[in-house]
Design a protein around this motif. Sequence first.
Motif, short mmCIF file in Angstrom:
data_model
loop_
_atom_site.label_atom_id
_atom_site.label_comp_id
_atom_site.label_asym_id
_atom_site.label_seq_id
_atom_site.Cartn_x
_atom_site.Cartn_y
_atom_site.Cartn_z
N GLU A 1 35.26 -39.35 9.76
CA GLU A 1 34.21 -38.49 10.31
C GLU A 1 34.36 -38.31 11.81
OE1 GLU A 1 29.30 -38.19 10.13
OE2 GLU A 1 30.39 -39.59 8.83
N LYS B 1 26.91 -46.95 8.77
CA LYS B 1 26.91 -45.49 8.88
C LYS B 1 26.67 -45.15 10.35
CE LYS B 1 21.99 -45.21 7.62
NZ LYS B 1 21.00 -44.60 6.71
N LEU C 1 32.98 -37.23 5.37
CA LEU C 1 34.15 -37.07 4.51
C LEU C 1 33.75 -36.82 3.06
CD1 LEU C 1 37.24 -37.16 4.32
CD2 LEU C 1 37.08 -39.63 3.97
N TRP D 1 26.88 -41.47 1.24
CA TRP D 1 28.12 -40.92 1.76
C TRP D 1 29.14 -41.99 2.16
CZ3 TRP D 1 25.77 -36.79 5.60
CH2 TRP D 1 25.12 -35.80 4.85
N TYR D 2 28.66 -43.21 2.38
CA TYR D 2 29.53 -44.28 2.85
C TYR D 2 29.65 -45.40 1.80
CZ TYR D 2 28.29 -41.57 6.91
OH TYR D 2 28.09 -40.50 7.76
N CYS E 1 35.36 -44.24 6.08
CA CYS E 1 34.60 -42.99 6.06
C CYS E 1 34.18 -42.58 7.47
CB CYS E 1 33.35 -43.14 5.19
SG CYS E 1 33.68 -43.38 3.43
N LEU F 1 40.36 -46.74 2.78
CA LEU F 1 39.85 -46.00 1.63
C LEU F 1 40.76 -46.18 0.42
CD1 LEU F 1 38.73 -42.72 3.43
CD2 LEU F 1 37.37 -44.74 2.90
N TRP G 1 35.36 -49.94 3.45
CA TRP G 1 35.34 -48.57 2.94
C TRP G 1 34.48 -47.69 3.86
CZ3 TRP G 1 37.55 -45.83 -1.11
CH2 TRP G 1 37.00 -44.58 -1.37
N VAL H 1 34.75 -38.00 -4.23
CA VAL H 1 35.72 -39.06 -3.91
C VAL H 1 36.95 -38.93 -4.80
CG1 VAL H 1 36.15 -41.54 -3.95
CG2 VAL H 1 33.99 -40.67 -3.03
#
Length: 318
Positions: free
Chosen positions: A196, A128, A203, A168-169, A192, A269, A188, A216
């Motif tokens: 961002e 992150k 996202l 979030w990630y 993200c 993603l 993944w 998602v």
Amino acid sequence: MNKYHVVGRVGEGAHGYVMKGVNKFTGTEVALKKLVIKHLDEGIPTNVMREISSLKVLSSDYNVKMLDIIPHGMGFVLVMEYLPSNLYDVLRDCDNPLDESQIKCYLKMILLGVKYMHENHIMHRDLKPANLLIAKNGILKIADFGLARIYSENEPNRKYSHQVATRWYRAPELLYGSHNYTNTVDIWAVGCIAAELYNKAPLFPGETDIEQLAIVLHTLGTPTEDTWPGLTNLPDYNKISFSYSSGLSWNVIVPDTTEQTLDLIKKCLTYNHQKRLNARQILNHEYFLTHPVACNIEEMPKPENIKHYETPSFEDCF
């Protein structure tokens, strides 16, 4: 610890807090991460051993370096190189937005660090912006290996905890409770972060695990067994149902970007983890070959010019 003078607290990791220190003899600034062991009679916790083992293995220019390990009180202090800023700060510095070549440079450094980790059989499991630190010369380095896991490609059926990665990630297989996943959970997270960097906002900013999954699915569309083989066998698949979504256009998900940018993010993603590109493949993606190319490190933001923002604590993100 007599060798270091503590000058302040700078952050919080998955399993400890981080202080800024100075070597009394050399004047070198260091980061001191205190790992507390609550029950000494039960031995050193596996998460502490994993973090230490991961840091010992990694020696890339794009992964934070551990300099020493010092027994201290009810635990250990990890002495690491001090990096004064992070990508979280860069993303929120609205007065100094990144240009396309700088974004490519950051993504390239992230991927070089991920590639090195994966080649050494380490999953980070908590990539992150706040864990992507920036050195004084502008180089980005992956840090905080408190949730890292050493894995073996010879054990494809090995089970891991799904309670990893900041929400979030967090990859969708983790949100569905999978215990059998691969290092592509890191890919993944890279997707993200890439989105961002362009959107200047997270996202998939869910406030709960259910809302996270709902965002998602609404954004990328409802997956099926055809697009995601094994989906219906995931532990939490039948625990909650969501309204069908055909997904948003990628030009809406990440607007005002090139087709090459959208293709790179899309291939990170992907619901089916077996179809996500690995770090080496992404580094060879045409995105990095088209104009503008990634800029030189001299053109990257330097920590002294980056505003500092309070990052959410680890617990606040779960």
